[in-house]
Design a protein around this motif. Sequence first.
Motif, PDB file in Angstrom:
ATOM      1  N   ARG A   1     -62.593  40.001   4.860  1.00  0.00           N
ATOM      2  CA  ARG A   1     -61.898  38.948   4.124  1.00  0.00           C
ATOM      3  C   ARG A   1     -61.868  37.648   4.940  1.00  0.00           C
ATOM      4  O   ARG A   1     -62.750  36.827   4.844  1.00  0.00           O
ATOM      5  N   LYS A   2     -60.852  37.461   5.748  1.00  0.00           N
ATOM      6  CA  LYS A   2     -60.721  36.220   6.503  1.00  0.00           C
ATOM      7  C   LYS A   2     -59.818  36.477   7.712  1.00  0.00           C
ATOM      8  O   LYS A   2     -58.837  37.223   7.616  1.00  0.00           O
TER       9      LYS A   2
ATOM     10  N   CYS B   1     -64.481  37.255  -0.265  1.00  0.00           N
ATOM     11  CA  CYS B   1     -64.596  38.545   0.410  1.00  0.00           C
ATOM     12  C   CYS B   1     -65.992  39.137   0.245  1.00  0.00           C
ATOM     13  O   CYS B   1     -66.645  38.951  -0.785  1.00  0.00           O
TER      14      CYS B   1
ATOM     15  N   SER C   1     -55.925  37.202   7.724  1.00  0.00           N
ATOM     16  CA  SER C   1     -55.487  37.588   6.379  1.00  0.00           C
ATOM     17  C   SER C   1     -54.697  38.888   6.371  1.00  0.00           C
ATOM     18  O   SER C   1     -53.832  39.091   5.514  1.00  0.00           O
TER      19      SER C   1
ATOM     20  N   PHE D   1     -60.365  32.940  -0.867  1.00  0.00           N
ATOM     21  CA  PHE D   1     -61.199  33.809  -0.047  1.00  0.00           C
ATOM     22  C   PHE D   1     -62.563  33.947  -0.725  1.00  0.00           C
ATOM     23  O   PHE D   1     -62.721  33.615  -1.899  1.00  0.00           O
TER      24      PHE D   1
ATOM     25  N   ASP E   1     -57.908  45.946   3.001  1.00  0.00           N
ATOM     26  CA  ASP E   1     -59.151  46.700   3.182  1.00  0.00           C
ATOM     27  C   ASP E   1     -59.238  47.303   4.573  1.00  0.00           C
ATOM     28  O   ASP E   1     -60.182  47.059   5.327  1.00  0.00           O
TER      29      ASP E   1
ATOM     30  N   HIS F   1     -60.038  44.761   7.889  1.00  0.00           N
ATOM     31  CA  HIS F   1     -59.615  43.875   6.809  1.00  0.00           C
ATOM     32  C   HIS F   1     -60.063  42.437   7.062  1.00  0.00           C
ATOM     33  O   HIS F   1     -60.655  41.789   6.192  1.00  0.00           O
TER      34      HIS F   1
ATOM     35  N   ASN G   1     -54.200  38.571  -2.859  1.00  0.00           N
ATOM     36  CA  ASN G   1     -54.647  38.782  -1.474  1.00  0.00           C
ATOM     37  C   ASN G   1     -53.515  38.569  -0.473  1.00  0.00           C
ATOM     38  O   ASN G   1     -53.680  38.824   0.714  1.00  0.00           O
TER      39      ASN G   1
ATOM     40  N   CYS H   1     -66.451  41.237  -2.966  1.00  0.00           N
ATOM     41  CA  CYS H   1     -65.905  40.752  -4.236  1.00  0.00           C
ATOM     42  C   CYS H   1     -66.951  40.841  -5.353  1.00  0.00           C
ATOM     43  O   CYS H   1     -68.068  40.331  -5.218  1.00  0.00           O
TER      44      CYS H   1
END
Length: 303
Positions: free
Chosen positions: A128-129, A26, A132, A24, A118, A124, A94, A29
């Motif tokens: 992120r993705k 994020c 995910s 990821f 998150d 989330h 993750n 991050c």
Amino acid sequence: MLDQIAGISRVRMLYLQLLYRCNFSCKHCFHGELLKDAGQFSLDEASGILDHFREVYKLEAVTLLGGEPLLYPYIDDVCSHAKHLGLRVEICTNGHRGYHSALEAIAPQLDKLRISLDGLKPSHDAIRKRGSFDGAMEMIDLAVTLEIATGATMTVTEHNLNDVVPLARLLQDHGVTELKLHALRLVGNAAANPSLEVSDPARYRTLHQQISDAGLSISILYDSDLSQESAGERCSNLVADGWLDRIESDPRGGLTVSCKAVGRDVNAFRWDKARHEILYEPRANDEFATRIPDVIYESTKAS
């Protein structure tokens, strides 16, 4: 070395970043561009730092981090070595769907699994993705089935603050026992996404009231920067009589005492991976020279 320079004679927890690499990238991050860095601990280097902190500083526990620690090729060996030393072993992942077999392999050595979440699915996945969130929830269900104590960590942002209580309810329904809330630090990727920062810290008072009113059974541990009142310059890291609660090591060997300093490249100590020893390399802007306070974690439960 920590004893001689900083008066630290015992360390409870080592946060060991095994590698930078992650599947990821994020938006919050703290690693930022380092996510593309190939640097990582070799198995010998990882074993060496665990041996040193256990022998010299009476280390009690290790949390394995990344990047993504389940991408680390020797994760099972590191977990086994840590348990051989008598350490409590935690890992923060993750929770990607591709890591189920890796989790199953290390399950007997794990004392706790932490999944990064998150917020609810829209929040989330946005940070992120796509997909995910569902993958993370599947990993939680697998961990509970494997009888691994399971917690979740959440970085609180402007966009997910209202998700805390509904996420906590969902997690407790899935057998998660603890939700750990982090304040956003504008370093790494987060520095390029300042809109993530909570614009009005007064909203934290509402958050605490929502938690109090929710009747939750899940334990909520929170960074005191999310407190209803400012944490100020307090530092809880040096507990008493030379006890240090936690120290973090990055793949380049940097040893950081304050969690608020992580990701800022201001460490005064470094782990020499070849010689298996701690070096003191003070700088004018290091965390000791500028007196960066540490994160204080507090807990809250419904009354």
